[in-house]
Design a protein around this motif. Structure first.
Motif, PDB file in Angstrom:
ATOM      1  N   LEU A 164       0.825  -1.204   0.000  1.00 53.65           N
ATOM      2  CA  LEU A 164       0.000   0.000   0.000  1.00 53.65           C
ATOM      3  C   LEU A 164       0.863   1.259   0.000  1.00 53.65           C
ATOM      4  N   LEU A 165       1.884   1.266   0.861  1.00 60.00           N
ATOM      5  CA  LEU A 165       2.752   2.445   0.949  1.00 60.00           C
ATOM      6  C   LEU A 165       3.540   2.658  -0.339  1.00 60.00           C
ATOM      7  N   LEU A 166       4.037   1.561  -0.929  1.00 60.74           N
ATOM      8  CA  LEU A 166       4.818   1.689  -2.157  1.00 60.74           C
ATOM      9  C   LEU A 166       3.951   2.185  -3.304  1.00 60.74           C
ATOM     10  N   THR A 167       2.699   1.703  -3.375  1.00 61.41           N
ATOM     11  CA  THR A 167       1.788   2.158  -4.423  1.00 61.41           C
ATOM     12  C   THR A 167       1.533   3.652  -4.303  1.00 61.41           C
ATOM     13  N   SER A 168       1.325   4.132  -3.072  1.00 61.27           N
ATOM     14  CA  SER A 168       1.103   5.561  -2.850  1.00 61.27           C
ATOM     15  C   SER A 168       2.356   6.369  -3.172  1.00 61.27           C
ATOM     16  N   ALA A 169       3.523   5.841  -2.823  1.00 60.92           N
ATOM     17  CA  ALA A 169       4.774   6.543  -3.089  1.00 60.92           C
ATOM     18  C   ALA A 169       5.027   6.670  -4.588  1.00 60.92           C
ATOM     19  N   LEU A 170       4.679   5.632  -5.354  1.00 57.10           N
ATOM     20  CA  LEU A 170       4.897   5.659  -6.798  1.00 57.10           C
ATOM     21  C   LEU A 170       3.942   6.613  -7.509  1.00 57.10           C
ATOM     22  N   ALA A 171       2.777   6.879  -6.858  1.00 50.10           N
ATOM     23  CA  ALA A 171       1.737   7.669  -7.514  1.00 50.10           C
ATOM     24  C   ALA A 171       2.056   9.155  -7.519  1.00 50.10           C
ATOM     25  N   ARG A 172       2.826   9.639  -6.528  1.00 45.22           N
ATOM     26  CA  ARG A 172       3.056  11.077  -6.430  1.00 45.22           C
ATOM     27  C   ARG A 172       4.384  11.347  -5.737  1.00 45.22           C
ATOM     28  N   GLY A 173       5.074  12.366  -6.171  1.00 46.99           N
ATOM     29  CA  GLY A 173       6.350  12.693  -5.563  1.00 46.99           C
ATOM     30  C   GLY A 173       7.498  12.006  -6.276  1.00 46.99           C
ATOM     31  N   SER A 174       8.676  12.081  -5.693  1.00 48.32           N
ATOM     32  CA  SER A 174       9.867  11.524  -6.306  1.00 48.32           C
ATOM     33  C   SER A 174       9.950  10.021  -6.088  1.00 48.32           C
ATOM     34  N   VAL A 175       9.818   9.270  -7.180  1.00 50.20           N
ATOM     35  CA  VAL A 175       9.944   7.815  -7.070  1.00 50.20           C
ATOM     36  C   VAL A 175      11.394   7.440  -6.767  1.00 50.20           C
ATOM     37  N   THR A 176      12.330   8.293  -7.193  1.00 52.22           N
ATOM     38  CA  THR A 176      13.732   8.057  -6.866  1.00 52.22           C
ATOM     39  C   THR A 176      13.928   8.040  -5.356  1.00 52.22           C
ATOM     40  N   ALA A 177      13.369   9.041  -4.677  1.00 61.16           N
ATOM     41  CA  ALA A 177      13.484   9.107  -3.225  1.00 61.16           C
ATOM     42  C   ALA A 177      12.782   7.927  -2.573  1.00 61.16           C
ATOM     43  N   ALA A 178      11.607   7.570  -3.099  1.00 64.01           N
ATOM     44  CA  ALA A 178      10.858   6.449  -2.542  1.00 64.01           C
ATOM     45  C   ALA A 178      11.629   5.143  -2.691  1.00 64.01           C
ATOM     46  N   THR A 179      12.230   4.948  -3.859  1.00 64.41           N
ATOM     47  CA  THR A 179      12.963   3.716  -4.103  1.00 64.41           C
ATOM     48  C   THR A 179      14.217   3.632  -3.241  1.00 64.41           C
ATOM     49  N   ALA A 180      14.910   4.753  -3.090  1.00 65.89           N
ATOM     50  CA  ALA A 180      16.095   4.770  -2.230  1.00 65.89           C
ATOM     51  C   ALA A 180      15.715   4.448  -0.785  1.00 65.89           C
ATOM     52  N   GLY A 181      14.621   5.040  -0.309  1.00 67.85           N
ATOM     53  CA  GLY A 181      14.151   4.743   1.041  1.00 67.85           C
ATOM     54  C   GLY A 181      13.784   3.279   1.201  1.00 67.85           C
ATOM     55  N   MET A 182      13.166   2.711   0.170  1.00 70.37           N
ATOM     56  CA  MET A 182      12.784   1.308   0.221  1.00 70.37           C
ATOM     57  C   MET A 182      14.008   0.401   0.322  1.00 70.37           C
ATOM     58  N   VAL A 183      15.038   0.709  -0.466  1.00 71.13           N
ATOM     59  CA  VAL A 183      16.262  -0.096  -0.440  1.00 71.13           C
ATOM     60  C   VAL A 183      16.883  -0.090   0.962  1.00 71.13           C
ATOM     61  N   LEU A 184      16.971   1.093   1.559  1.00 69.69           N
ATOM     62  CA  LEU A 184      17.553   1.196   2.903  1.00 69.69           C
ATOM     63  C   LEU A 184      16.709   0.436   3.926  1.00 69.69           C
ATOM     64  N   GLY A 185      15.388   0.566   3.817  1.00 63.93           N
ATOM     65  CA  GLY A 185      14.508  -0.072   4.790  1.00 63.93           C
ATOM     66  C   GLY A 185      14.526  -1.582   4.732  1.00 63.93           C
ATOM     67  N   GLU A 186      14.682  -2.148   3.524  1.00 69.66           N
ATOM     68  CA  GLU A 186      14.582  -3.600   3.399  1.00 69.66           C
ATOM     69  C   GLU A 186      15.934  -4.320   3.502  1.00 69.66           C
ATOM     70  N   THR A 187      17.028  -3.570   3.679  1.00 72.67           N
ATOM     71  CA  THR A 187      18.339  -4.226   3.736  1.00 72.67           C
ATOM     72  C   THR A 187      19.016  -4.122   5.106  1.00 72.67           C
ATOM     73  N   ILE A 188      19.134  -2.916   5.631  1.00 73.22           N
ATOM     74  CA  ILE A 188      19.961  -2.709   6.820  1.00 73.22           C
ATOM     75  C   ILE A 188      19.360  -3.363   8.063  1.00 73.22           C
ATOM     76  N   GLY A 189      18.082  -3.064   8.347  1.00 71.86           N
ATOM     77  CA  GLY A 189      17.448  -3.622   9.544  1.00 71.86           C
ATOM     78  C   GLY A 189      17.440  -5.143   9.566  1.00 71.86           C
ATOM     79  N   PRO A 190      16.917  -5.807   8.516  1.00 75.71           N
ATOM     80  CA  PRO A 190      16.911  -7.271   8.499  1.00 75.71           C
ATOM     81  C   PRO A 190      18.310  -7.886   8.608  1.00 75.71           C
TER      82      PRO A 190
END
Length: 293
Positions: free
Chosen positions: A205-231
C-alpha cells in the motif's frame, strides 16, 4: 548455498521488472486521496494489465525469496533484493527507452561485484529460531509501518515519497525476517505469521502511494535502505547468520558495495513520462515531469 543465491537473484529479476510495470501503471491510474495508506488507489491501479503483470512477478519473486531465506543469511538475500534496482535500470532502458550513462552502467557493474563478494563470503543461514520477544517486536514494527504510512500521506511531496519508501522497505524487511521465524505457515499462534501478512500488505500500500506522487527516486532509495539494513542486523544479532571463516570483511564490503550501487540507480524506479511517438526524445525523464526528480 548456490541454490539460495540463485533464488535470491531470481527474486531480484522478478521484483526489478515488476517495479517498472507497476510504476507506469500507478502513474496512469486516477489520483488517490493523498493518503499514504490508500487502498482505493491500489484497487484502481490493479485494474491495469501492467500492474497485474507486476503482481504476478512479485508473487514469483516472493516464492524465490522464501527459498533463498531458507538457504542463505538474510544480509545476502537483502543485498540481492536491493540489486533489483540494477534489473530495473536495464528493463527501463529496454521498455521505456531510458538511456543509461556510462556512470550508471558502471553502477550496475558495482552492484554485480558486490553480490559476487557476498556470494563468496556468505556462510550458512543461522540455526536460531528467535525469541518470542523478537516475534512480538516484529508484529509491532508491522503495525508501526501502517501508522507511519497514514501520517506520511499528509507531508509535502518530497519528504512524503522518502518516508513512504522507507516505510515500505521496512514492511518488506519485516517479511524477510518473519519468513525465518516461521516453522510453518499453519502455525496460527506464531506472531511472525501476522507480522508477515500485515507487513507485506502495508508495504504494498505504501509503495503504491509513493509511486503515484512525488519523487519515485526518493521512494525507491528509502525502500532499499529499509529492506536491507534492519533485516541484516537482526539476522546477525538474533538469528545466528555468519560468514565463511575469515571472510567477514569481504561480506561487509560486498554488502556496502551492492547497496551503494543500488542507491546510485534509484531513479530507475521512475517511469518515463515523456509522450510516446517518433518525436518523443529518448533518455531519462525531464526535471519538469510530475516525478519531482
Amino acid at each position: 548455498m548456490l541454490i539460495g543465491m540463485m533464488c535470491a537473484l531470481g527474486a531480484a529479476v522478478c521484483f526489478g521488472t515488476a517495479s517498472v510495470l507497476q510504476a507506469v501503471a500507478t502513474r496512469a491510474a486516477e489520483p488517490g486521496t493523498g493518503s499514504g495508506v490508500d487502498a482505493a488507489l491500489f484497487l484502481r491501479a490493479v485494474r491495469q494489465w501492467r500492474y497485474l503483470a507486476g503482481l504476478g512477478l512479485d508473487a514469483s519473486g516472493f516464492v524465490l525469496q522464501i527459498v533463498a531465506l531458507r538457504h542463505v543469511p538474510i544480509y545476502a538475500v537483502g543485498a540481492a533484493l536491493a540489486a533489483s534496482l540494477a534489473v530495473t535500470a536495464v528493463v527501463a532502458a529496454r521498455l521505456l527507452r531510458v538511456r543509461l550513462s556510462r556512470t550508471e552502467w558502471g553502477a550496475v557493474g558495482v552492484v554485480c561485484a558486490g553480490l559476487l563478494m557476498l556470494g563468496l563470503a556468505a556462510g550458512e543461514e543461522g540455526a536460531k529460531s528467535g525469541p518470542l520477544a523478537l516475534k512480538l517486536g516484529l508484529l509491532g514494527v508491522a503495525v508501526l509501518v501502517l501508522l507511519v504510512g497514514a501520517v506520511a500521506g499528509r507531508l509535502p511531496d518530497g519528504p512524503r515519497a522518502l518516508v513512504l519508501g522507507l516505510g515500505s522497505g521496512t514492511g518488506f524487511g519485516v517479511v524477510e525476517v518473519a519468513v525465518r521465524l516461521l516453522d510453518s505457515v499453519l502455525d496460527l499462534r506464531n506472531p511472525a505469521l501476522y507480522a508477515l501478512l500485515l507487513g507485506g500488505g502495508a508495504a504494498f500500500l505504501l509503495l503504491t502511494s509513493a509511486l503515484a506522487r512525488g519523487s519515485v527516486t526518493a521512494a525507491t532509495a528509502g525502500m532499499v535502505l529499509g529492506e536491507t539494513i534492519g533485516p541484516a542486523v537482526v539476522g546477525v544479532a538474533w538469528l545466528g547468520d555468519r560468514t565463511r571463516e575469515g571472510l567477514t570483511w569481504l561480506a561487509v564490503t560486498g554488502f556496502v558495495v551492492a547497496v551503494a550501487g543500488a542507491l546510485a540507480l534509484a531513479r530507475f524506479g521512475e517511469p518515463d513520462t515523456a509522450p510516446s511517438g517518433p518525436a518523443a526524445p529518448s533518455g531519462p525523464a525531464s526535471p519538469s515531469s510530475p516525478s519531482g526528480v
